[in-house]
Design a protein around this motif. Structure first.
Motif: not given
Length: 126
Positions: A94-98
């Motif tokens: 799962k992506p983690i964005y800033s």
């Protein structure tokens, strides 16, 4: 040797650029254009918004289908997106964005900075 007679496959792994996200309707992304120009079938495994780590993971998961005669494109995201395991099966990330609240906690945990991301992206590229 790469064959342009339709027997070699063009594989594309990347983020939104590889998908062609936000292109006007009926416009081809660069993978599609190259596939057409080289007369090669395209297997595009790009996904909008994913990190280089996820791209590398997708490549490893699909690599058994890639032959030595195929051509592989990798779009390298220009930023410091990262990822974590999702609640789904173990091979899903799962992506983690800033902009995510947990992102700052993650950066603090690893004592990270831009150089940290550049270093790890270089490892993935290797």
């Amino acid at each position: 040797m790469i064959s342009t007679d339709g027997t070699s496959t063009l594989w594309s792994f990347g983020d939104s650029w590889g998908v062609g996200w936000n292109l006007p309707e009926h416009h081809q992304n660069y993978s599609e254009v190259l596939s057409e120009k080289l007369n090669m079938p395209l297997c595009n495994h790009s996904e909008a918004g994913i990190s280089l780590g996820e791209i590398a993971h997708n490549f490893v998961r699909k690599s058994s289908g890639i032959s030595q005669d195929d051509l592989v494109l990798v779009t390298v995201p220009p930023d410091s997106r990262w990822y974590k395991p999702s609640e789904h099966p173990i091979d899903v990330l799962k992506p983690i964005y800033s902009t995510d609240p947990e992102y700052q906690k993650f950066v603090e945990l690893i004592h990270g900075n831009t150089y940290w991301f550049t270093w790890h992206h270089s490892l993935f590229l290797s």
